[in-house]
Design a protein around this motif. Sequence first.
Motif, PDB file in Angstrom:
ATOM      1  N   LYS A   1      54.120  68.985  41.666  1.00 48.83           N
ATOM      2  CA  LYS A   1      54.257  69.566  40.327  1.00 48.83           C
ATOM      3  C   LYS A   1      53.728  68.616  39.261  1.00 48.83           C
ATOM      4  O   LYS A   1      52.966  69.003  38.371  1.00 48.83           O
ATOM      5  CB  LYS A   1      55.743  69.846  40.037  1.00 48.83           C
ATOM      6  CG  LYS A   1      56.151  71.302  40.177  1.00 48.83           C
ATOM      7  CD  LYS A   1      57.632  71.493  40.023  1.00 48.83           C
ATOM      8  CE  LYS A   1      58.147  70.834  38.768  1.00 48.83           C
ATOM      9  NZ  LYS A   1      59.613  70.907  38.652  1.00 48.83           N
ATOM     10  N   SER A   2      54.136  67.366  39.377  1.00 49.88           N
ATOM     11  CA  SER A   2      53.696  66.346  38.398  1.00 49.88           C
ATOM     12  C   SER A   2      52.183  66.207  38.410  1.00 49.88           C
ATOM     13  O   SER A   2      51.543  66.076  37.356  1.00 49.88           O
ATOM     14  CB  SER A   2      54.343  64.992  38.729  1.00 49.88           C
ATOM     15  OG  SER A   2      55.751  65.094  38.671  1.00 49.88           O
ATOM     16  N   SER A   3      51.607  66.254  39.613  1.00 52.61           N
ATOM     17  CA  SER A   3      50.149  66.125  39.726  1.00 52.61           C
ATOM     18  C   SER A   3      49.441  67.346  39.144  1.00 52.61           C
ATOM     19  O   SER A   3      48.381  67.216  38.510  1.00 52.61           O
ATOM     20  CB  SER A   3      49.755  65.942  41.192  1.00 52.61           C
ATOM     21  OG  SER A   3      50.337  64.774  41.731  1.00 52.61           O
TER      22      SER A   3
ATOM     23  N   ILE B   1      46.292  68.161  35.761  1.00 55.01           N
ATOM     24  CA  ILE B   1      44.967  68.790  35.879  1.00 55.01           C
ATOM     25  C   ILE B   1      44.648  69.509  34.570  1.00 55.01           C
ATOM     26  O   ILE B   1      45.325  70.469  34.195  1.00 55.01           O
ATOM     27  CB  ILE B   1      44.922  69.782  37.055  1.00 55.01           C
ATOM     28  CG1 ILE B   1      45.206  69.059  38.377  1.00 55.01           C
ATOM     29  CG2 ILE B   1      43.562  70.478  37.116  1.00 55.01           C
ATOM     30  CD1 ILE B   1      45.314  69.982  39.573  1.00 55.01           C
ATOM     31  N   ASN B   2      43.636  69.035  33.864  1.00 52.07           N
ATOM     32  CA  ASN B   2      43.299  69.617  32.557  1.00 52.07           C
ATOM     33  C   ASN B   2      42.695  71.013  32.698  1.00 52.07           C
ATOM     34  O   ASN B   2      43.142  71.960  32.064  1.00 52.07           O
ATOM     35  CB  ASN B   2      42.330  68.698  31.801  1.00 52.07           C
ATOM     36  CG  ASN B   2      43.022  67.416  31.362  1.00 52.07           C
ATOM     37  OD1 ASN B   2      44.202  67.423  31.030  1.00 52.07           O
ATOM     38  ND2 ASN B   2      42.290  66.310  31.368  1.00 52.07           N
TER      39      ASN B   2
ATOM     40  N   LYS C   1      48.311  77.573  35.156  1.00 50.83           N
ATOM     41  CA  LYS C   1      49.117  76.372  35.426  1.00 50.83           C
ATOM     42  C   LYS C   1      50.616  76.610  35.181  1.00 50.83           C
ATOM     43  O   LYS C   1      51.453  76.311  36.023  1.00 50.83           O
ATOM     44  CB  LYS C   1      48.645  75.218  34.547  1.00 50.83           C
ATOM     45  CG  LYS C   1      49.390  73.903  34.805  1.00 50.83           C
ATOM     46  CD  LYS C   1      49.140  72.868  33.730  1.00 50.83           C
ATOM     47  CE  LYS C   1      47.720  72.345  33.800  1.00 50.83           C
ATOM     48  NZ  LYS C   1      47.498  71.228  32.836  1.00 50.83           N
ATOM     49  N   GLU C   2      50.933  77.152  34.040  1.00 49.34           N
ATOM     50  CA  GLU C   2      52.352  77.326  33.681  1.00 49.34           C
ATOM     51  C   GLU C   2      53.085  78.205  34.686  1.00 49.34           C
ATOM     52  O   GLU C   2      54.171  77.868  35.158  1.00 49.34           O
ATOM     53  CB  GLU C   2      52.441  77.932  32.278  1.00 49.34           C
ATOM     54  CG  GLU C   2      53.872  78.053  31.762  1.00 49.34           C
ATOM     55  CD  GLU C   2      53.934  78.669  30.374  1.00 49.34           C
ATOM     56  OE1 GLU C   2      54.975  79.283  30.070  1.00 49.34           O
ATOM     57  OE2 GLU C   2      52.958  78.557  29.591  1.00 49.34           O
TER      58      GLU C   2
ATOM     59  N   ASN D   1      38.771  72.207  40.811  1.00 49.34           N
ATOM     60  CA  ASN D   1      39.640  71.058  40.587  1.00 49.34           C
ATOM     61  C   ASN D   1      40.859  71.091  41.500  1.00 49.34           C
ATOM     62  O   ASN D   1      41.347  70.046  41.934  1.00 49.34           O
ATOM     63  CB  ASN D   1      40.080  71.002  39.124  1.00 49.34           C
ATOM     64  CG  ASN D   1      38.913  70.704  38.203  1.00 49.34           C
ATOM     65  OD1 ASN D   1      37.902  70.155  38.643  1.00 49.34           O
ATOM     66  ND2 ASN D   1      39.038  71.076  36.939  1.00 49.34           N
ATOM     67  N   LEU D   2      41.352  72.272  41.779  1.00 47.60           N
ATOM     68  CA  LEU D   2      42.524  72.405  42.656  1.00 47.60           C
ATOM     69  C   LEU D   2      42.181  72.008  44.087  1.00 47.60           C
ATOM     70  O   LEU D   2      42.997  71.410  44.797  1.00 47.60           O
ATOM     71  CB  LEU D   2      43.052  73.839  42.601  1.00 47.60           C
ATOM     72  CG  LEU D   2      43.735  74.213  41.274  1.00 47.60           C
ATOM     73  CD1 LEU D   2      43.806  75.710  41.101  1.00 47.60           C
ATOM     74  CD2 LEU D   2      45.131  73.594  41.188  1.00 47.60           C
TER      75      LEU D   2
END
Length: 506
Positions: A432-434, A438-439, A488-489, A445-446
Amino acid sequence: MSHFVRVRFAPSPTGPLHLGGIRTALYNYLFAKKYGGTFVLRIEDTDQKRFVPNSESYIIKTLKWCHIEPDEGVGYGGPYYPYHQSKRLNIYRYYINKLLEKGDAYYAFETDEDLDRKRKEYKEIGLTFSYNYENRNKLDNSLNMTNKQLKKKLGACSSYVIRFKINPGEKLKMHDIIRGCITVDTDHLDDKILLKSYGGATYHLASTVDDHLMKITHVIRGEEWLSSLALHSLLYRSFGWESPNFAHLPLILRKDGKGKISKRDADMLDFPIYPMQWMNNNTIIPGYKELGYFPDAFVNMLALLGWNPGGEREIFSLQELIKSFSLKRIRKSGVFFDIKKVYWFNKRYLIKKKEEVFSFLCKKVQKNTISKYKTDYFWKVINLTINRIHFIHEIWEHSFYFFIRPSFYDPYFFNKIKNNHEKIILKLNDAKSSLYKINKFISVNLKLFFQNYKENKCRIKMMQLFRLSLVGSLKGVDIFIIFEMIGKEESIQRLDNLINKIKEKI
């Protein structure tokens, strides 16, 4: 071919239409439309003992669902009213009297019990009783009576049937469009009943008279009537009428090799045989419509169940079927029905009907969430999932996770998690933190993010955990696409939900 083609579909109201019946209707329809002719619906309800309520309305609704509606007949009107045989008894009486006057029919006074005794007597000596030219002169019928005796018998109101008199010694030659030349020795024919004891006409008399009076040019019917072709041809000849062209369609056989598809087996088979739903003894038997099949996919499949258009092509619109159809390309032998082929047809049509899938999915989303989604988002979901489904109603099952969070988790995989819950919760929190960092939350990117898990086994396990959190099971489309589309959210919220669920179950 003359544009005066007239064909008829003449079912009996003894229950729902099954695959064989609706295919007969379809072939009649295609043939009529190809030659600019008329497709007539006649209800052959001479057998009142086998009458089943709602059969007639079922027949009409089925033809409408298949888009093969009649031009004339029951429910549609026309110049040859009435189109119910039960309302034409006086007509049949008139024509049976013509046969009696000519000597081609006669009164028979045996009861069912009398005939049963005869059959038993013959069986005991190893023979089979037949009411034919060899036996009729020894039986209780008008052929063995004077006019005075007959009048006395009729005056006493004795029960009787009227039989057609078959003349022996003829090799009767007939033609069937599908099967070619057919020869029958009249020595092998029995004297069929034309008028029953209660005064009702049998199918043989009624269909022959009606086909003539309604100017039917082609009789396209099932193979089960092939054995009646000789009698019907003799009836036409006796009346002095020109016989219509006959075409007898092959049987539709069960793929397991256990004979033809039959209504009697409807509730025992593992595939539907009715176009639409039917209720039998308070048991609802679903049809192709209720199971989610498109009517045009069903009709396309049915058309090729015995007819070969030539070439490799299999997908035809109704108009293309009309243009290509030919009775001469119908096979003679029985054809096997394969439910897998029906799935295949529906799949092909589903891909062509994305607008309908879109409408269905929109309604499902509106029912299950208050969130607003753009049209492009819906189309992207459909294009991602449509190859996974065969029916419109399956789209929600395969796409819900793009719109709502899973309400449960696959129990088998979830139980495996509980055995190592502390380590898994820790890994999920780290992940989760990582993910927060991710911008640009896109699939490229994932994928790079997952490459941080050096060991392949560990990477697979984490991907399974993420999929479980996003979808609720280990199913679904590419996980990176799911991440990107829900954002993301929402992705992190679903990870939190899984963590909380694991904690609840500990």
